[in-house]
Scaffold this active site. Structure first.
Site, PDB file in Angstrom:
ATOM      1  N   HIS A  31      73.385  53.729  66.474  1.00 26.02           N
ATOM      2  CA  HIS A  31      74.528  53.100  67.122  1.00 26.02           C
ATOM      3  C   HIS A  31      74.093  51.718  67.587  1.00 26.02           C
ATOM      4  O   HIS A  31      73.141  51.585  68.354  1.00 26.02           O
ATOM      5  CB  HIS A  31      74.996  53.955  68.304  1.00 26.02           C
ATOM      6  CG  HIS A  31      76.391  53.644  68.752  1.00 26.02           C
ATOM      7  ND1 HIS A  31      76.720  52.467  69.389  1.00 26.02           N
ATOM      8  CD2 HIS A  31      77.549  54.356  68.666  1.00 26.02           C
ATOM      9  CE1 HIS A  31      78.014  52.467  69.680  1.00 26.02           C
ATOM     10  NE2 HIS A  31      78.542  53.604  69.236  1.00 26.02           N
ATOM     11  N   HIS A  32      74.807  50.694  67.122  1.00 20.73           N
ATOM     12  CA  HIS A  32      74.350  49.325  67.370  1.00 20.73           C
ATOM     13  C   HIS A  32      74.298  48.976  68.854  1.00 20.73           C
ATOM     14  O   HIS A  32      73.580  48.044  69.261  1.00 20.73           O
ATOM     15  CB  HIS A  32      75.242  48.325  66.627  1.00 20.73           C
ATOM     16  CG  HIS A  32      74.479  47.209  65.990  1.00 20.73           C
ATOM     17  ND1 HIS A  32      73.577  46.426  66.675  1.00 20.73           N
ATOM     18  CD2 HIS A  32      74.471  46.743  64.717  1.00 20.73           C
ATOM     19  CE1 HIS A  32      73.058  45.521  65.860  1.00 20.73           C
ATOM     20  NE2 HIS A  32      73.573  45.701  64.664  1.00 20.73           N
ATOM     21  N   THR A  33      75.026  49.708  69.677  1.00 22.13           N
ATOM     22  CA  THR A  33      74.965  49.464  71.111  1.00 22.13           C
ATOM     23  C   THR A  33      73.554  49.680  71.651  1.00 22.13           C
ATOM     24  O   THR A  33      73.134  49.023  72.599  1.00 22.13           O
ATOM     25  CB  THR A  33      75.957  50.394  71.842  1.00 22.13           C
ATOM     26  OG1 THR A  33      77.285  50.052  71.444  1.00 22.13           O
ATOM     27  CG2 THR A  33      75.853  50.248  73.349  1.00 22.13           C
ATOM     28  N   ASN A  43      70.031  44.694  72.264  1.00 21.21           N
ATOM     29  CA  ASN A  43      70.639  43.662  71.428  1.00 21.21           C
ATOM     30  C   ASN A  43      70.394  42.297  72.062  1.00 21.21           C
ATOM     31  O   ASN A  43      70.721  42.086  73.233  1.00 21.21           O
ATOM     32  CB  ASN A  43      72.140  43.910  71.290  1.00 21.21           C
ATOM     33  CG  ASN A  43      72.449  45.138  70.455  1.00 21.21           C
ATOM     34  OD1 ASN A  43      72.444  45.076  69.229  1.00 21.21           O
ATOM     35  ND2 ASN A  43      72.709  46.266  71.110  1.00 21.21           N
TER      36      ASN A  43
END
Length: 485
Positions: A168-170, A340
């Protein structure tokens, strides 16, 4: 087929990880990555699976955020998320044996064995993602109140193993997943060779400094960021009742295939030298990086292959590249920082008449110089202002790219060529990965894949079959880029 949950080798207590502003704004989607290994002769699949599970458990102890559940922040009015960890945290891991996958690979690619896949340079883009990745059913995604930070699948084929990772990119960007892979490889090698995982330790605090990416300046207006927009509807889930754990899919009716090209170390050196001499100031050649040089080449020749200069609807083309800000912050973030830290994108816009001008070293230098200038302009101040823009919006998901990617004229690059993924040693029957592929299908994105042991790297491009035919016939492009699949 076996489905299990790999837990941390040293259990955690209950913990809530507060995400940074850049994590909150990041794409809410699963990024997919494939690693291919050549198994040693007479490899024992059960031993390989056992080693991978042991190694993953130890790696998660060092990098626990990937074992988390991504959940909404209770009571948040701004679509905020957080990561939840506890004693039962882990990664859903699917193990697929050879007989369960071979027939599907034969149907969708060039064959069902490692040798057949290697012969044709691993044409895995044609294989449905559900065969290679451990994915949650759509019915579960639609009503989920929490999603795994990472899902993994290991699939054995005759002579090889294909590892599919979906995160999950979060939770983190690609550099973060590479940090997990490095730890996973190290502990898998130790277990395969010594029957022990050693003493994995919790991640050092600097790798979890998400708090540093909050509290930007106030009153930042979106006009400060060209090619971004404030749009509350762009990412809203398709189901109004769904928690905003996943963005609305960004789709198009145009059909694009994914092609893979290889830039060898020699080709990269030749391309950089050609551009450097063309841009020479006096007696000193300009030294473009491989990323800048390949970006210029791809931007121009893909635009030419797509005949963008003949499309009267468009006058300009945007080039955007995701930037790793770890080393641009002061003080710098740790290389192993999990999170990120790649917004805003570097951006430069040029007229299509210039982008699609006949290719020559001089015309490529103009594009490479524009790419370099855009990347060089990305500093901590810019990142802080972007954080302020997100924090000043009604929702953390309101800030979104205002790009017109495929079938439009804009191009986005995700450059992973600096990562050491293909040089990591997994030991035992695995050794080093022989191939890496992006399993993501972000609209209009070109992927520069991690550098191999020989110093070259592959690039995955999106275009139609007709465009691909023109690109293959482009002698100036294929002077440096070798078509793989």
């Amino acid at each position: 087929m076996e489905c299990t949950t790999v837990k941390l080798s040293v259990a955690l207590g209950e913990e809530v990880v507060q995400l940074s502003t850049l994590d909150q704004q990041a794409q809410r989607a699963y990024a997919n990555l494939l690693l291919v290994f050549k198994l040693s002769q007479n490899a024992d699949a059960d031993h390989v699976f056992s080693s991978l599970k042991r190694g993953l458990g130890a790696a998660l102890t060092e990098v626990p955020d990937f074992a988390s559940l991504v959940v909404p922040v209770p009571g948040s009015k701004k679509n905020e998320l957080q990561l939840r960890l506890g004693p039962d945290s882990g990664v859903p891991f699917k193990l697929v044996r050879q007989d369960a996958l071979a027939s599907h690979l034969e149907k969708h690619s060039s064959g069902g064995t490692y040798a057949e896949l290697a012969r044709d340079n691993f044409p895995l883009a044609s294989v449905p993602t559900e065969l290679l990745f451990n994915q949650l059913p759509a019915s579960e995604l639609a009503c989920a109140r929490g999603l795994p930070g990472l899902l993994a699948q290991a699939s054995v084929v005759d002579g090889g193993l294909i590892m599919g990772l979906s995160w999950h990119h979060t939770v983190s960007d690609a550099r973060g997943i590479n940090t997990l892979l490095s730890s996973w490889a190290r502990h898998t090698k130790m277990w395969a060779g010594q029957g022990t995982i050693g003493s994995p330790s919790a991640a050092p605090e600097p790798t979890r400094d998400r708090w540093r990416l909050t509290c930007g300046p106030r009153d930042v207006h979106v006009s400060h960021f060209s090619d971004y927009q404030i749009n509350a509807a762009a990412r809203t889930p398709l189901s109004p009742a769904a928690a905003h754990l996943l963005d609305r899919p960004d789709t198009t009716n145009a059909t694009a295939g994914l092609s893979t090209w290889y830039f060898s170390k020699k080709a990269l050196s030749s391309l950089r030298g050609e551009l450097g001499r063309a841009a020479a100031d006096g007696s000193d050649a300009v030294q473009f990086t491989s990323g800048e040089a390949v970006s210029a080449l791809v931007w121009k020749h893909l635009s030419l292959a797509r005949l963008l200069h003949q499309q009267l609807a468009h006058e300009t083309s945007l080039f955007a590249s995701r930037i790793d800000f770890r080393g641009r912050a002061k003080p710098a973030f740790a290389d192993g920082y999990i999170g990120n830290i790649n917004e805003p994108n570097a951006r430069t816009r040029m007229r299509l008449a210039e982008v699609c001008a006949p290719s020559s070293p001089a015309s490529l230098v103009a594009l490479a110089a524009a790419v370099r200038e855009a990347i060089g302009a990305m500093d901590e101040k810019t990142m802080r202002e972007f954080i302020g823009l997100v924090e000043g919006s009604s929702s953390v998901t309101d800030v979104y790219w205002d790009y017109n990617t495929f079938p439009g004229p804009d191009l986005v690059v995700t450059d992973m060529s600096g990562m050491d993924t293909l040089r990591q040693e997994w030991g035992g029957d695995l050794g080093q990965p022989v191939c890496i592929r992006s399993g993501s299908r972000e609209k209009g994105v070109a992927y520069f894949l991690p550098q191999d042991a020989q110093g070259g790297f592959e690039v995955q491009l999106q275009c139609t079959a007709e465009d691909l035919g023109r690109l293959k016939d482009d002698s100036l492009f294929t002077k440096y880029a070798e078509f793989r699949s």
